[in-house]
Design an enzyme around this catalytic site. Structure first.
Site, PDB file in Angstrom:
ATOM      1  N   ARG A   1      -7.109  -6.395   9.515  1.00 41.95           N
ATOM      2  CA  ARG A   1      -5.809  -6.891   9.033  1.00 41.95           C
ATOM      3  C   ARG A   1      -4.884  -7.197  10.213  1.00 41.95           C
ATOM      4  NH1 ARG A   1      -8.599  -6.258   5.652  1.00 41.95           N
ATOM      5  NH2 ARG A   1      -8.710  -8.440   6.155  1.00 41.95           N
TER       6      ARG A   1
ATOM      7  N   SER B   1       4.230  -7.593  -7.776  1.00 46.71           N
ATOM      8  CA  SER B   1       3.738  -7.393  -9.149  1.00 46.71           C
ATOM      9  C   SER B   1       4.513  -6.331  -9.900  1.00 46.71           C
ATOM     10  CB  SER B   1       2.260  -7.007  -9.110  1.00 46.71           C
ATOM     11  OG  SER B   1       2.095  -5.811  -8.374  1.00 46.71           O
TER      12      SER B   1
ATOM     13  N   HIS C   1       6.822   0.073   3.590  1.00 48.66           N
ATOM     14  CA  HIS C   1       5.437   0.561   3.573  1.00 48.66           C
ATOM     15  C   HIS C   1       4.807   0.560   4.964  1.00 48.66           C
ATOM     16  CE1 HIS C   1       4.908  -0.384  -1.017  1.00 48.66           C
ATOM     17  NE2 HIS C   1       5.594   0.712  -0.789  1.00 48.66           N
TER      18      HIS C   1
ATOM     19  N   GLN D   1       7.727  -4.822   1.239  1.00 41.82           N
ATOM     20  CA  GLN D   1       6.591  -3.917   1.063  1.00 41.82           C
ATOM     21  C   GLN D   1       5.439  -4.370   1.954  1.00 41.82           C
ATOM     22  OE1 GLN D   1       6.042  -3.097  -3.453  1.00 41.82           O
ATOM     23  NE2 GLN D   1       7.190  -4.995  -3.285  1.00 41.82           N
TER      24      GLN D   1
ATOM     25  N   ASP E   1       2.695  -7.003   7.143  1.00 44.07           N
ATOM     26  CA  ASP E   1       2.523  -8.077   8.131  1.00 44.07           C
ATOM     27  C   ASP E   1       3.838  -8.315   8.871  1.00 44.07           C
ATOM     28  OD1 ASP E   1       4.168 -10.205   6.830  1.00 44.07           O
ATOM     29  OD2 ASP E   1       2.635 -10.142   5.262  1.00 44.07           O
TER      30      ASP E   1
HETATM   31  P1  OAD Z   1       0.494  -7.405  -5.555  1.00 41.16           P
HETATM   32  O1  OAD Z   1      -0.803  -7.968  -5.081  1.00 41.16           O
HETATM   33  O2  OAD Z   1       0.462  -6.251  -6.487  1.00 41.16           O
HETATM   34  O3  OAD Z   1       1.339  -8.549  -6.272  1.00 41.16           O
HETATM   35  C1  OAD Z   1       1.540  -9.792  -5.684  1.00 41.16           C
HETATM   36  C2  OAD Z   1       2.395 -10.626  -6.627  1.00 41.16           C
HETATM   37  O4  OAD Z   1       2.636 -11.863  -5.996  1.00 41.16           O
HETATM   38  C3  OAD Z   1       1.744 -10.918  -7.983  1.00 41.16           C
HETATM   39  O5  OAD Z   1       2.661 -10.672  -9.029  1.00 41.16           O
HETATM   40  C4  OAD Z   1       1.379 -12.400  -7.885  1.00 41.16           C
HETATM   41  O6  OAD Z   1       1.498 -13.060  -9.135  1.00 41.16           O
HETATM   42  C5  OAD Z   1       2.430 -12.903  -6.914  1.00 41.16           C
HETATM   43  N1  OAD Z   1       2.008 -14.091  -6.135  1.00 41.16           N
HETATM   44  C6  OAD Z   1       0.771 -14.427  -5.692  1.00 41.16           C
HETATM   45  N2  OAD Z   1       0.811 -15.557  -4.993  1.00 41.16           N
HETATM   46  C7  OAD Z   1       2.095 -15.984  -4.981  1.00 41.16           C
HETATM   47  C8  OAD Z   1       2.788 -17.108  -4.418  1.00 41.16           C
HETATM   48  N3  OAD Z   1       2.161 -18.045  -3.706  1.00 41.16           N
HETATM   49  N4  OAD Z   1       4.123 -17.202  -4.612  1.00 41.16           N
HETATM   50  C9  OAD Z   1       4.794 -16.261  -5.332  1.00 41.16           C
HETATM   51  N5  OAD Z   1       4.201 -15.197  -5.885  1.00 41.16           N
HETATM   52  C10 OAD Z   1       2.873 -15.037  -5.700  1.00 41.16           C
HETATM   53  O7  OAD Z   1       1.348  -7.071  -4.249  1.00 41.16           O
HETATM   54  P2  OAD Z   1       2.632  -6.149  -4.094  1.00 41.16           P
HETATM   55  O8  OAD Z   1       3.479  -6.202  -5.315  1.00 41.16           O
HETATM   56  O9  OAD Z   1       3.233  -6.489  -2.794  1.00 41.16           O
HETATM   57  O10 OAD Z   1       1.210  -0.947  -0.678  1.00 41.16           O
HETATM   58  O11 OAD Z   1       1.971  -4.719  -3.994  1.00 41.16           O
HETATM   59  C11 OAD Z   1       2.797  -3.605  -3.791  1.00 41.16           C
HETATM   60  C12 OAD Z   1       2.116  -2.597  -2.899  1.00 41.16           C
HETATM   61  O12 OAD Z   1       0.836  -2.265  -3.445  1.00 41.16           O
HETATM   62  C13 OAD Z   1       1.782  -3.094  -1.526  1.00 41.16           C
HETATM   63  O13 OAD Z   1       2.851  -2.993  -0.614  1.00 41.16           O
HETATM   64  C14 OAD Z   1       0.667  -2.205  -1.093  1.00 41.16           C
HETATM   65  C15 OAD Z   1      -0.121  -2.073  -2.375  1.00 41.16           C
HETATM   66  O14 OAD Z   1      -0.661  -0.853  -2.593  1.00 41.16           O
HETATM   67  C16 OAD Z   1       0.693  -0.338   0.403  1.00 41.16           C
HETATM   68  O15 OAD Z   1      -0.207  -0.792   1.077  1.00 41.16           O
HETATM   69  C17 OAD Z   1       1.326   0.953   0.700  1.00 41.16           C
END
Ligand code: OAD
Length: 221
Positions: free
Chosen positions: A52, A169, A101, A83, A86
């Protein structure tokens, strides 16, 4: 305040966490992102985060990251909470940013909380001059660990007028609850590809790619 998640970096070529049947680059996120995983299989965890971290050298911020950095230039009372681990917000020029995070480009010891910059591969033998006897781990908040900067976030949200959640999400707490921490008077806006777990808590929802909806939202603010 703006909260960002993996969705904002998707168009830069970084994978989100919950696509492809719940696998993150072939691994369930708990398999590589937990203290138990590090205890049981440190080589896997190091390798996973080394990949990564190396990937960061090849990715660039997209229009959505740039739009947030641009907005910050003319709005001093602005906090970006991400969160994401990167460095694309920094590369875009964002300054007032909290990585709740942790960050791929930082390490810490297993027991200590002090974090150090680290931009190359990490393994069980890696050491840092400041703490020569200590094994190092990625400075990432894993499942079961406490996110960083929660006091600062709560304080800022107290009298926040605009809260925008981008590309997340809403399935990981406490970030998913920020929208509920914001006061009633605060305008709450969700910008995401699709409906999230917490969409109903927002006053406005705009669905689409971050590069499009984030740019148009901040251009019209
Ligand atoms: P998720 O993978 O859970 O969610 C990503 C969201 O982005 C989803 O709702 C997608 O629909 C949306 N998405 C995807 N592509 C997109 C785009 N081009 N434009 C706009 N939206 C888009 O990721 P996070 O919510 O960030 O924690 O996950 C939260 C945490 O879960 C992360 O920080 C990580 C993970 O466990 C740790 O690593 C501690």
């Amino acid at each position: 305040m703006v909260l960002t998640g993996a969705g904002i970096s998707q168009e830069s070529g970084l994978k989100t966490f919950r696509d492809e049947g719940g696998l993150w680059e072939g691994h369930r996120v708990e398999e590589v992102a937990s203290p138990e995983a590090f205890r049981d299989n440190p080589e896997l965890v190091y390798r996973f985060y080394n990949l990564r971290r190396a990937q960061l050298k090849d990715v660039k911020p997209n229009k959505a990251h740039m739009a947030l950095a641009e907005y910050e230039k003319t709005n001093s009372n602005f906090l970006l909470v991400t969160q994401n681990v990167d460095d694309l917000h920094e590369k875009a020029g964002s300054r007032n940013i909290l990585h709740m995070h942790g960050q791929l480009n930082r390490v810490r010891t297993r027991r200590g909380s002090k974090s150090y910059e680290w931009t190359h591969d990490l393994d069980i033998d890696s050491r840092i001059e400041a703490e020569p006897g200590e094994i190092l781990r990625p400075d990432i908040v894993w499942f079961g660990e406490i996110p960083k900067y929660m006091e600062e976030v709560q304080e800022f949200l107290k009298d926040c007028e605009l809260f925008v959640s981008i590309g997340t999400s809403g399935s990981v707490y406490p970030a998913a609850a920020f929208v509920e921490w914001a006061p009633k008077s605060c305008r709450k806006v969700e910008l995401n590809l699709q409906e999230s777990q917490v969409s109903h808590f927002f006053d406005e929802n705009y669905f689409g790619k971050a590069s499009e909806i984030v740019v148009s939202f901040f251009a019209n603010l």
